[in-house]
Design a protein around this motif. Structure first.
Motif, PDB file in Angstrom:
ATOM      1  N   CYS A 236       0.865  -1.179   0.000  1.00  0.00           N
ATOM      2  CA  CYS A 236       0.000   0.000   0.000  1.00  0.00           C
ATOM      3  C   CYS A 236       0.905   1.232   0.000  1.00  0.00           C
ATOM      4  O   CYS A 236       1.916   1.263   0.698  1.00  0.00           O
ATOM      5  N   SER A 237       0.544   2.228  -0.778  1.00  0.00           N
ATOM      6  CA  SER A 237       1.375   3.433  -0.847  1.00  0.00           C
ATOM      7  C   SER A 237       0.747   4.542   0.005  1.00  0.00           C
ATOM      8  O   SER A 237      -0.464   4.551   0.217  1.00  0.00           O
ATOM      9  N   CYS A 316       7.679  10.422   7.528  1.00  0.00           N
ATOM     10  CA  CYS A 316       7.911  10.409   6.073  1.00  0.00           C
ATOM     11  C   CYS A 316       7.344  11.645   5.405  1.00  0.00           C
ATOM     12  O   CYS A 316       6.522  12.369   5.963  1.00  0.00           O
ATOM     13  N   SER A 317       7.777  11.826   4.168  1.00  0.00           N
ATOM     14  CA  SER A 317       7.232  12.873   3.309  1.00  0.00           C
ATOM     15  C   SER A 317       7.282  12.357   1.877  1.00  0.00           C
ATOM     16  O   SER A 317       8.125  11.522   1.554  1.00  0.00           O
ATOM     17  N   GLY A 318       6.370  12.834   1.037  1.00  0.00           N
ATOM     18  CA  GLY A 318       6.376  12.384  -0.361  1.00  0.00           C
ATOM     19  C   GLY A 318       5.565  11.123  -0.541  1.00  0.00           C
ATOM     20  O   GLY A 318       4.507  10.962   0.071  1.00  0.00           O
ATOM     21  N   VAL A 319       6.082  10.225  -1.367  1.00  0.00           N
ATOM     22  CA  VAL A 319       5.360   8.972  -1.606  1.00  0.00           C
ATOM     23  C   VAL A 319       6.220   7.794  -1.153  1.00  0.00           C
ATOM     24  O   VAL A 319       7.422   7.763  -1.414  1.00  0.00           O
ATOM     25  N   VAL A 320       5.625   6.878  -0.409  1.00  0.00           N
ATOM     26  CA  VAL A 320       6.342   5.677   0.039  1.00  0.00           C
ATOM     27  C   VAL A 320       5.456   4.470  -0.259  1.00  0.00           C
ATOM     28  O   VAL A 320       4.270   4.635  -0.564  1.00  0.00           O
ATOM     29  N   THR A 340      11.113   3.902   0.891  1.00  0.00           N
ATOM     30  CA  THR A 340      10.909   5.357   0.972  1.00  0.00           C
ATOM     31  C   THR A 340      10.977   6.014  -0.408  1.00  0.00           C
ATOM     32  O   THR A 340      10.527   7.158  -0.559  1.00  0.00           O
ATOM     33  N   ILE A 341      11.561   5.311  -1.385  1.00  0.00           N
ATOM     34  CA  ILE A 341      11.415   5.738  -2.789  1.00  0.00           C
ATOM     35  C   ILE A 341      10.997   4.486  -3.558  1.00  0.00           C
ATOM     36  O   ILE A 341      11.838   3.712  -4.025  1.00  0.00           O
ATOM     37  N   PRO A 342       9.708   4.242  -3.656  1.00  0.00           N
ATOM     38  CA  PRO A 342       9.264   2.968  -4.240  1.00  0.00           C
ATOM     39  C   PRO A 342       9.510   2.882  -5.749  1.00  0.00           C
ATOM     40  O   PRO A 342       9.569   3.913  -6.421  1.00  0.00           O
ATOM     41  N   ASP A 362       3.425  16.269  -9.477  1.00  0.00           N
ATOM     42  CA  ASP A 362       3.190  17.653  -9.066  1.00  0.00           C
ATOM     43  C   ASP A 362       3.041  17.771  -7.558  1.00  0.00           C
ATOM     44  O   ASP A 362       3.611  18.656  -6.917  1.00  0.00           O
ATOM     45  N   LYS A 363       2.246  16.870  -6.991  1.00  0.00           N
ATOM     46  CA  LYS A 363       2.035  16.894  -5.538  1.00  0.00           C
ATOM     47  C   LYS A 363       3.358  16.695  -4.810  1.00  0.00           C
ATOM     48  O   LYS A 363       3.631  17.345  -3.797  1.00  0.00           O
ATOM     49  N   LEU A 364       4.171  15.770  -5.312  1.00  0.00           N
ATOM     50  CA  LEU A 364       5.454  15.485  -4.655  1.00  0.00           C
ATOM     51  C   LEU A 364       6.349  16.721  -4.658  1.00  0.00           C
ATOM     52  O   LEU A 364       6.983  17.050  -3.641  1.00  0.00           O
ATOM     53  N   ILE A 365       6.388  17.401  -5.780  1.00  0.00           N
ATOM     54  CA  ILE A 365       7.244  18.592  -5.896  1.00  0.00           C
ATOM     55  C   ILE A 365       6.706  19.700  -4.974  1.00  0.00           C
ATOM     56  O   ILE A 365       7.475  20.371  -4.274  1.00  0.00           O
TER      57      ILE A 365
END
Ligand SMILES: Nc1ncnc2c1ncn2[C@@H]1O[C@H](COP(=O)(O)OP(=O)(O)O)[C@@H](O)[C@H]1O
Ligand SMILES: [Mg+2]
Length: 403
Positions: A236-237, A316-320, A340-342, A362-365
């Motif tokens: 799950c992300s 965490c931050s971003g996408v995992v 942490t960087i999938p 976009d969301k990540l940036i």
């Protein structure tokens, strides 16, 4: 003005090639109206290259050719910005290749994803996408990660962890501790690798000793835990930061052997390694995959809750991506590990949650820029005249420095 986005990928890791694919696939999906993208390839020797060839996957079939036709650069603070500086400059060439406003690390594995690259970028005050140094480092060490989760009442499979020195000093006592605390079959893992490298199931002492020796070929610390034989794996992300995060749809990777292998993860689906031109929306992690996972609604909700909790506990931050093991004999669910960087930045899990890859990027940036704004408001230094009072090893009233 467009934002100059440096995408860093590759590096000295066993998942070097996987990172090239994830990064170039991401670059192809980034909004070129908003971002001026500079792909930055890090070789296995940690040299950084930029240039026209670097952003095209086809050029990685011949890396020597790519390197000899690209420009080696390094980072340096320059004019209140961060510049990419040519390591060797030709006559009349400017030493500055370009500037970057924000970094997007798309690297996998030890020596890069584990906080190393993040720390390097932080030294330049460069905003970067994704987890910070601490969450990246803790996320990479399977043992420390388990300790943190256990402390926060998140279910994990208990393990025994030991160093190469401890094992070499007294191998019998280590195998005894394992046998007394964990029944066979067990699974042996290097603490900080990925992609199933160095991981083996052992059903007796001989196999355990062999598996430990093998795992020590990859890391100085190894863990052993109960092998769940009737298992279902679910991933799950999570996307967000410390304030707000959401969990994605769940997927179920399918294995062809006892453990999910490198092949299962990246190859067994045939042409599924995405990132080639014209084929830029196939996820690399879709070796053989059930999406959504075949689990009950309750299990899905439980996994999504555990995922958000794990994300927050780790900071965490971003996408995992958080990977789970379900013991189908008991229906117990355990967090197995975090990426942490999938691979493929888990975009397929977000697509299944109705978020387009471009919007995910976009969301990540934006999250990285938000963190930068927040950090700007914090004090990281204060002026002091401590050195003015330093004389012959004495300093102020605090006594002596050193011995
Ligand atoms: N406790 C366990 N019992 C049974 N199989 C396991 C267990 N832990 C891991 N595995 C299998 O080994 C694979 C790789 O282990 P994992 O901890 O995910 O390491 P990696 O970082 O290499 O992906 C898993 O995807 C799963 O198939
Ligand atoms: Mg895994």
């Amino acid at each position: 003005m467009k934002i100059k986005l440096g995408v860093f990928f590759g590096g000295n890791s066993v998942e070097h090639e996987v990172s090239i694919i994830t990064a170039i696939q991401a670059i192809e999906n980034m909004d070129k109206e908003k971002y001026d993208i500079i792909p930055i390839y890090i070789t296995k020797q940690n040299k950084m290259y930029v240039g026209d060839l670097v952003g095209d996957i086809r050029n990685y079939k011949d890396i020597n050719n790519l390197i000899s036709n690209s420009t080696q650069v390094t980072l340096a603070p320059k004019d209140d910005k961060v510049a990419l500086i040519r390591c060797e400059k030709k006559m009349f060439e400017n030493s500055i290749y370009d500037y970057i406003d924000i970094a997007f690390p798309i690297v996998h594995g030890t020596n890069v994803e584990d906080g190393t690259l993040q720390g390097f970028l932080k030294m330049f005050n460069l905003p970067y996408v994704g987890c910070d140094v601490v969450s990246s480092a803790v996320g990479m060490d399977k043992y420390i990660f388990k300790c943190l989760l256990k402390e926060n009442n998140i279910p994990i499979i208990d393990c025994k962890c030991f160093t190469m020195d401890q094992y070499n000093e007294n191998p019998d006592s280590i195998t005894k501790v394992v046998e007394e605390n964990i029944a066979y079959p067990v699974i042996v893992k290097p603490v900080n690798l990925g992609s199933s490298v160095g991981i083996k199931i052992a059903k007796d002492r001989r196999a355990l000793e062999e598996a430990i020796a093998d795992a020590f070929g990859y890391a100085k610390k190894v863990l052993v835990e109960r092998a769940v034989m009737n298992l279902k794996e679910v991933n799950c992300s999570v996307l967000g930061d410390y304030e707000e995060c959401e969990a994605s749809e769940c997927e179920e990777p399918v294995k062809t052997d006892e453990i999910l292998s490198f092949n299962d993860k990246y190859i067994s689906g045939g042409k599924k390694m995405g990132g080639t031109k014209g084929d830029n929306e196939k996820s690399m992690n879709a070796g053989v995959l059930k999406l959504p996972a075949e689990i009950s609604k309750e299990m899905r909700a439980k996994i999504q809750e555990l995922s958000k909790k794990t994300f927050k506990v780790l900071g965490c931050s971003g996408v995992v991506r958080i990977d789970y093991i379900i013991d189908q004999d008991t229906n117990d669910v355990f967090v197995n590990e975090i990426n942490t960087i999938p691979g493929s930045l888990s975009f397929h899990l977000w697509k299944a949650t109705n978020l387009k890859y471009k919007d995910l990027l976009d969301k990540l940036i934006n999250l990285a820029l938000k963190r930068q704004r927040e950090e700007k408001n914090m004090t990281f230094s204060f002026d002091s005249n401590i050195l003015a009072g330093y004389e012959n090893g004495f300093c102020g009233t605090k006594g002596k420095f050193g011995k």
